[in-house]
Design an enzyme around this catalytic site. Structure first.
Site, PDB file in Angstrom:
ATOM      1  N   GLU A  27      -9.177   3.933  -2.350  1.00 28.56           N
ATOM      2  CA  GLU A  27      -7.906   3.840  -3.075  1.00 28.56           C
ATOM      3  C   GLU A  27      -8.111   3.198  -4.447  1.00 28.56           C
ATOM      4  O   GLU A  27      -9.064   2.455  -4.671  1.00 28.56           O
ATOM      5  CB  GLU A  27      -6.893   2.980  -2.283  1.00 28.56           C
ATOM      6  CG  GLU A  27      -6.661   3.479  -0.850  1.00 28.56           C
ATOM      7  CD  GLU A  27      -5.419   2.907  -0.199  1.00 28.56           C
ATOM      8  OE1 GLU A  27      -4.563   2.350  -0.912  1.00 28.56           O
ATOM      9  OE2 GLU A  27      -5.315   3.031   1.041  1.00 28.56           O
TER      10      GLU A  27
ATOM     11  N   GLU B 272     -10.328  11.979   7.875  1.00 19.89           N
ATOM     12  CA  GLU B 272     -10.260  13.349   7.334  1.00 19.89           C
ATOM     13  C   GLU B 272     -11.609  14.048   7.417  1.00 19.89           C
ATOM     14  O   GLU B 272     -11.692  15.219   7.802  1.00 19.89           O
ATOM     15  CB  GLU B 272      -9.803  13.315   5.879  1.00 19.89           C
ATOM     16  CG  GLU B 272      -8.372  12.882   5.684  1.00 19.89           C
ATOM     17  CD  GLU B 272      -8.048  12.699   4.216  1.00 19.89           C
ATOM     18  OE1 GLU B 272      -7.832  13.704   3.529  1.00 19.89           O
ATOM     19  OE2 GLU B 272      -8.037  11.546   3.747  1.00 19.89           O
TER      20      GLU B 272
ATOM     21  N   HIS C 145      -4.503  13.628   1.117  1.00 23.81           N
ATOM     22  CA  HIS C 145      -4.678  12.754   2.277  1.00 23.81           C
ATOM     23  C   HIS C 145      -3.449  12.828   3.183  1.00 23.81           C
ATOM     24  O   HIS C 145      -3.572  12.990   4.400  1.00 23.81           O
ATOM     25  CB  HIS C 145      -4.920  11.313   1.809  1.00 23.81           C
ATOM     26  CG  HIS C 145      -4.875  10.294   2.915  1.00 23.81           C
ATOM     27  ND1 HIS C 145      -5.915  10.125   3.814  1.00 23.81           N
ATOM     28  CD2 HIS C 145      -3.917   9.395   3.269  1.00 23.81           C
ATOM     29  CE1 HIS C 145      -5.593   9.151   4.671  1.00 23.81           C
ATOM     30  NE2 HIS C 145      -4.390   8.698   4.365  1.00 23.81           N
TER      31      HIS C 145
ATOM     32  N   THR D 110      -8.759  -6.073   3.647  1.00 26.99           N
ATOM     33  CA  THR D 110      -8.681  -5.109   2.545  1.00 26.99           C
ATOM     34  C   THR D 110      -9.681  -5.603   1.517  1.00 26.99           C
ATOM     35  O   THR D 110      -9.667  -6.788   1.177  1.00 26.99           O
ATOM     36  CB  THR D 110      -7.266  -5.092   1.929  1.00 26.99           C
ATOM     37  OG1 THR D 110      -6.314  -4.785   2.947  1.00 26.99           O
ATOM     38  CG2 THR D 110      -7.165  -4.065   0.807  1.00 26.99           C
TER      39      THR D 110
ATOM     40  N   ASP E 149       0.841  -1.194   0.000  1.00 24.89           N
ATOM     41  CA  ASP E 149       0.000   0.000   0.000  1.00 24.89           C
ATOM     42  C   ASP E 149       0.878   1.247   0.000  1.00 24.89           C
ATOM     43  O   ASP E 149       1.736   1.410   0.869  1.00 24.89           O
ATOM     44  CB  ASP E 149      -0.919  -0.003   1.218  1.00 24.89           C
ATOM     45  CG  ASP E 149      -2.074   0.976   1.058  1.00 24.89           C
ATOM     46  OD1 ASP E 149      -2.454   1.278  -0.089  1.00 24.89           O
ATOM     47  OD2 ASP E 149      -2.587   1.454   2.085  1.00 24.89           O
TER      48      ASP E 149
ATOM     49  N   GLU F 128     -10.698   3.417   3.583  1.00 25.16           N
ATOM     50  CA  GLU F 128      -9.848   4.296   2.769  1.00 25.16           C
ATOM     51  C   GLU F 128     -10.140   4.026   1.298  1.00 25.16           C
ATOM     52  O   GLU F 128     -10.089   2.880   0.848  1.00 25.16           O
ATOM     53  CB  GLU F 128      -8.357   4.072   3.066  1.00 25.16           C
ATOM     54  CG  GLU F 128      -7.944   4.583   4.455  1.00 25.16           C
ATOM     55  CD  GLU F 128      -6.438   4.595   4.664  1.00 25.16           C
ATOM     56  OE1 GLU F 128      -5.729   3.860   3.951  1.00 25.16           O
ATOM     57  OE2 GLU F 128      -5.979   5.352   5.551  1.00 25.16           O
TER      58      GLU F 128
HETATM   59 MN    MN Z   1      -4.090   2.998   2.768  1.00 26.93          MN
END
Ligand code: MN
Length: 438
Positions: free
Chosen positions: A212, A385, A145, A268, A138, A210
């Site tokens: 991605e 965030e 971010h 994940t 990762d 997250e």
């Molecule tokens: Mn990550």
């Protein structure tokens, strides 16, 4: 395709349509043709291609004698319920298969009556991980971010001095990468609550997602023989969405000095379709210019063609659905709209950096880009965030509040590549619900 070359051919022609129902206007038009592993009802896992609302059975297509040459070689390699061996062949067989599939599935195809019985309605199929993943890495290439998270911990110096010199990353855990749809159990772990006498063990109270971009490695690299950055795309087989679930309370206590460990190794989630470099060729863009004053990358991370066309224009969304929203008659709530344009490093730079010390990459390895946030409040890629570390909870349309995820919450990631004059290409969803801890 080398970085920067347009790579456009008749398979990107926006005027062409498929005869398959639902192909036009959906995520999987004729111009996409993503690869995956699926099981039809009662059947074993096998390779397939998404087209409209259906999946084309690749082994059956081959057995029907509808493939030859390099396209046949690609399909023949997709054995044993994974795509690793097909991806290992590199770009030429993959491109040949795409061209043949395009011809078979396009309106006017003489083979329609032969191909139609080999389609399975996608709704009745189970999608699996497309590869046996040997290694998962990762990165941290989303600069907004990295800046926002850095500000929470180091207001005076949000980005550490190395950030603009190399793509920062860590080696993640391959065993717990799950296919979209697999529930994620809230992890237990060790945390150090503020004011407590010492660390405690229990379920994470600050579970986060997250947003991605995932990168699938195709043709491997040899130990000690890093590919030059100009050849990095030779080793990229395609892209997916990736949710790097994160237990922020575990992370805050464990991360010094070696970085994420149990905070991220419990799960994940990836979307199941591999969207190929060929499908994304129209959506390659120049890497946005670095702000003046930023350092130039070292030579092994710089390639003119990569800077000119090695970034991607993919719109990304994160959605939250909760039992409360459902009870109140609301649909999912959109948490973020962002874009791969906000990555500070290109995927070629990630490949070049990962391998520069001699590390070999293997077919089916997986990269995460790092959380992709944009510059404004509607484009933040995780709750850490959005809620400033839980201090300013999010209010949902039914009045519920969220600092972090609760049991029963479901996170759905979506992505679409768009460009005027071209047919949009979707990724399929990356979805998982949170269940209670063991
Ligand atoms: Mn990550």
């Amino acid at each position: 395709m080398n970085a920067g070359s347009p790579g456009l051919d008749e398979t990107h022609d926006a005027r062409r349509r498929s005869w398959v129902e639902g192909a036009s206007g959906g995520e999987f038009p004729l111009q996409n043709l993503p690869l995956g592993i699926f099981s039809p009802p009662g059947g074993a896992p096998r390779a397939g291609v998404a087209i409209g609302g259906s999946i084309l059975d690749l082994p059956a297509l081959r057995e029907a004698g509808l493939l030859d040459g390099q396209a046949e070689r690609a399909a023949a390699a997709a054995q044993g319920g994974t795509l690793n061996a097909m991806l290992a062949l590199g770009a030429a067989p993959r491109r040949a298969l795409r061209r043949r599939l395009f011809d078979l599935l396009a309106e006017g195809s003489a083979a329609r009556s032969d191909v139609e019985p080999l389609l399975h309605p996608m709704a009745g199929c189970t999608l699996h991980l497309p590869c046996a993943i040997g290694d998962y890495t990762d990165f941290y290439a989303g600069i907004h971010h990295a800046t926002n998270v850095g500000l929470l911990f180091r207001p005076d110096a949000p980005l550490l001095p190395n950030y603009k010199h190399m793509p920062i990353g860590y080696h993640g855990r391959a065993s717990s990468v799950r296919a979209s749809g697999t529930p994620v159990r809230r992890p237990c772990g060790q945390t150090s609550p503020a004011g407590a006498a010492g660390p405690v063990f229990g379920p994470s109270a600050r579970l986060d997602y997250e947003l991605e971009l995932g990168v699938w490695i195709g043709q491997g690299t040899l130990p000690g023989e890093p590919p030059p950055i100009g050849r990095a795309w030779d080793h990229i087989a395609g892209f997916c969405l990736l949710n790097d679930w994160s237990a922020r309370d575990v992370q805050a206590w464990e991360y010094r000095p070696l970085g994420p460990f149990l905070a991220k190794n419990f799960a994940t989630t990836v979307s199941c379709w591999i969207v190929t470099p060929e499908a994304l060729a129209p959506f390659r863009i120049a890497q946005p210019a670095r702000p003046s004053g930023d350092p130039s990358p070292l030579p092994y991370l710089h390639d003119d063609a990569d800077q000119g066309g090695g970034a991607l224009a993919v719109d990304l969304e994160a959605w939250l659905h909760t039992p409360g929203l459902a009870r109140a008659g609301h649909g999912p709530h959109r948490l973020a709209l962002t874009s791969t344009r906000h990555l500070y490093w290109t995927v070629a730079q990630m490949v070049a950096h990962h391998s520069c010390g001699g590390c070999d990459l293997r077919p089916g390895d997986l990269f995460g880009s790092g959380t992709i946030s944009g510059p404004d409040t509607g484009s933040l890629g995780c709750l850490l965030e959005i809620t400033s570390g839980g201090r300013t909870p999010l209010t949902l349309p039914d009045g519920e509040q969220r600092g972090f995820l609760q049991d029963g919450d479901e996170v759905v990631l979506r992505a679409v590549a768009r460009r005027d004059g071209f047919v949009s290409v979707g990724f399929g969803e990356c979805r998982a619900a949170v269940t209670g801890h063991a």
